[in-house]
Design a protein around this motif. Structure first.
Motif, PDB file in Angstrom:
ATOM      1  N   ARG A 203       0.713  -1.041   0.011  1.00  0.00           N
ATOM      2  CA  ARG A 203       0.075   0.111   0.109  1.00  0.00           C
ATOM      3  C   ARG A 203       0.759   1.281   0.104  1.00  0.00           C
ATOM      4  O   ARG A 203       0.633   2.230  -0.900  1.00  0.00           O
ATOM      5  CB  ARG A 203      -1.013   0.035   1.294  1.00  0.00           C
ATOM      6  N   ALA A 206       2.568   1.801  -3.256  1.00  0.00           N
ATOM      7  CA  ALA A 206       1.583   2.020  -4.350  1.00  0.00           C
ATOM      8  C   ALA A 206       0.977   3.431  -4.182  1.00  0.00           C
ATOM      9  O   ALA A 206       0.992   4.409  -5.227  1.00  0.00           O
ATOM     10  CB  ALA A 206       0.122   1.268  -4.255  1.00  0.00           C
ATOM     11  N   ARG A 207       1.109   3.985  -3.118  1.00  0.00           N
ATOM     12  CA  ARG A 207       0.854   5.320  -2.806  1.00  0.00           C
ATOM     13  C   ARG A 207       2.226   6.214  -3.183  1.00  0.00           C
ATOM     14  O   ARG A 207       2.016   7.458  -4.160  1.00  0.00           O
ATOM     15  CB  ARG A 207       0.813   5.844  -1.276  1.00  0.00           C
ATOM     16  N   ARG A 208       3.320   5.724  -2.784  1.00  0.00           N
ATOM     17  CA  ARG A 208       4.646   6.670  -3.577  1.00  0.00           C
ATOM     18  C   ARG A 208       4.633   6.665  -5.084  1.00  0.00           C
ATOM     19  O   ARG A 208       5.062   7.659  -5.430  1.00  0.00           O
ATOM     20  CB  ARG A 208       5.827   5.950  -2.974  1.00  0.00           C
ATOM     21  N   TYR A 209       4.104   5.692  -5.608  1.00  0.00           N
ATOM     22  CA  TYR A 209       4.120   5.695  -7.287  1.00  0.00           C
ATOM     23  C   TYR A 209       2.798   5.971  -7.950  1.00  0.00           C
ATOM     24  O   TYR A 209       2.642   5.886  -9.130  1.00  0.00           O
ATOM     25  CB  TYR A 209       4.576   4.364  -7.775  1.00  0.00           C
ATOM     26  N   ASP A 210       2.119   6.490  -6.958  1.00  0.00           N
ATOM     27  CA  ASP A 210       0.642   6.909  -7.784  1.00  0.00           C
ATOM     28  C   ASP A 210       0.813   7.911  -8.670  1.00  0.00           C
ATOM     29  O   ASP A 210       1.438   8.977  -8.631  1.00  0.00           O
ATOM     30  CB  ASP A 210      -0.199   7.623  -6.599  1.00  0.00           C
ATOM     31  N   GLY A 211       0.352   7.769  -9.959  1.00  0.00           N
ATOM     32  CA  GLY A 211       0.436   8.538 -11.042  1.00  0.00           C
ATOM     33  C   GLY A 211       1.783   8.378 -11.868  1.00  0.00           C
ATOM     34  O   GLY A 211       2.100   9.136 -12.736  1.00  0.00           O
ATOM     35  N   SER A 215       1.979  -0.129 -11.274  1.00  0.00           N
ATOM     36  CA  SER A 215       0.863  -1.016 -10.576  1.00  0.00           C
ATOM     37  C   SER A 215       1.440  -1.931  -9.282  1.00  0.00           C
ATOM     38  O   SER A 215       2.126  -2.649  -9.819  1.00  0.00           O
ATOM     39  CB  SER A 215      -0.276  -1.410 -11.457  1.00  0.00           C
ATOM     40  N   ASN A 217      -0.050  -4.219  -6.301  1.00  0.00           N
ATOM     41  CA  ASN A 217      -1.056  -4.866  -5.702  1.00  0.00           C
ATOM     42  C   ASN A 217      -0.874  -6.296  -5.213  1.00  0.00           C
ATOM     43  O   ASN A 217       0.406  -6.834  -5.014  1.00  0.00           O
ATOM     44  CB  ASN A 217      -2.453  -5.184  -6.736  1.00  0.00           C
ATOM     45  N   THR A 256      -5.564  -0.973 -11.641  1.00  0.00           N
ATOM     46  CA  THR A 256      -5.607  -0.356 -10.320  1.00  0.00           C
ATOM     47  C   THR A 256      -4.413  -0.508  -9.479  1.00  0.00           C
ATOM     48  O   THR A 256      -3.315  -1.243  -9.969  1.00  0.00           O
ATOM     49  CB  THR A 256      -6.728  -0.887  -9.556  1.00  0.00           C
ATOM     50  N   SER A 257      -4.030   0.300  -8.421  1.00  0.00           N
ATOM     51  CA  SER A 257      -2.946  -0.077  -7.578  1.00  0.00           C
ATOM     52  C   SER A 257      -3.388   0.173  -6.104  1.00  0.00           C
ATOM     53  O   SER A 257      -4.394   0.798  -5.702  1.00  0.00           O
ATOM     54  CB  SER A 257      -1.828   1.130  -7.958  1.00  0.00           C
ATOM     55  N   GLY A 258      -2.420  -0.476  -5.256  1.00  0.00           N
ATOM     56  CA  GLY A 258      -2.786  -0.331  -3.838  1.00  0.00           C
ATOM     57  C   GLY A 258      -3.965  -1.160  -3.390  1.00  0.00           C
ATOM     58  O   GLY A 258      -4.765  -1.156  -2.370  1.00  0.00           O
TER      59      GLY A 258
END
Length: 273
Positions: A203, A206-211, A215, A217, A256-258
């Motif tokens: 999680r 995933a937040r660190r690489y958001d955008g 991905s 999961n 999706t991610s996270g």
């Protein structure tokens, strides 16, 4: 280009085979060099020439370093990483703690250190990198009976340092014999905490690489017939592998991610944040 860890047998082996059938080049890794070589040779005999084997013990940082150096030299770029390697010393129906440091070092730190080392090699300029960590519903936060620990791991501001501190606290409680009264998971406690930490790491990553075209999961394959379950289970390793292949090969507009994906029955999965 894909890497699958812990892939000389069981779910990992079937994931490699599935990805090869779909036309990918795959690196099969295993901590037992002989068994890994036998597994990759069997795939080549079946006509899959795009499989490569390299010895990798994810619990050993020097082994991770050697693998990443070899991969960088021979392939340079990566699209898919499936962190499948894991250990447990409990049989189905047992609930003892044996070698908790080994379990944490393999199931959590091994996946984390390997992922961190491979991050610069993901080919995110032309596609979306995909990381899928094979986890377990035993690592769900509702298994934690300690509200303070659960609040820490549920935080949107969770850090890698807090995850490591939580794992260290668990190991200290185990050594003191206080892990049960301090509210850690009741079933397969060491394995559950290792997967809880892996889920939390996923999680945060995933937040660190958001955008940023990566991905990340987790997926719980459910009660699968493998050596870890003593051959017991509700579905086969091939069925689990088919779902994993689907998840790592989703088109960019459906990625999706996270997320934490969970098999609730063969061929049916649900996702949770």
């Amino acid at each position: 280009m894909a890497v699958v860890t812990g892939a000389n047998k069981g779910i990992g082996f079937e994931v490699v085979k599935m990805l090869l059938k779909l036309g990918l080049t795959v690196v099969l890794t295993a901590r037992n060099a002989k068994n890994g070589s036998i597994a990759s040779d069997s795939l080549r005999r079946d006509g899959f020439q795009n499989v490569h084997f390299f010895w990798l013990d994810v619990s050993d940082p020097s082994s991770i370093s050697a693998f990443v150096s070899w991969f960088r030299l021979n392939f340079g770029v990566l699209d898919i990483l499936v962190n499948n390697a894991a250990v447990s010393f409990n049989a189905v129906g047992e609930n003892s703690i044996r070698e908790p440091e080994t379990i944490i070092k393999t199931n959590y730190y091994g996946a984390k250190l390997l992922t961190d080392a491979l991050l610069p090699l993901f080919r995110r300029s032309v596609s979306v990198g995909r990381i899928l960590n094979i986890s377990s519903r035993l690592g769900a936060l509702n298994k934690l009976r300690n509200p303070s620990l659960r609040q820490t791991l549920e935080s949107e501001e969770l850090t890698y340092e807090q995850i490591d501190a939580t794992v260290t606290q668990f190991l200290e409680d185990v050594s003191k014999g206080t892990y049960e009264k301090n509210g850690w998971p009741e079933n397969w406690s060491d394995y559950a905490v290792s997967k809880m930490a892996l889920n939390a790491y996923s999680r945060v990553l995933a937040r660190r690489y958001d955008g940023k075209k990566l991905s990340v999961n987790c997926y719980c394959p459910g009660f699968t017939r493998t050596s870890m379950t003593g051959g017991q289970g509700t579905h086969t390793a091939e069925e689990a592998a088919a779902t994993i292949a689907t998840l790592v090969l989703l088109p960019p507009d459906k990625l999706t991610s996270g997320k934490f994906f969970m098999c609730v029955e063969p061929n049916r999965i649900i996702s949770r944040l």
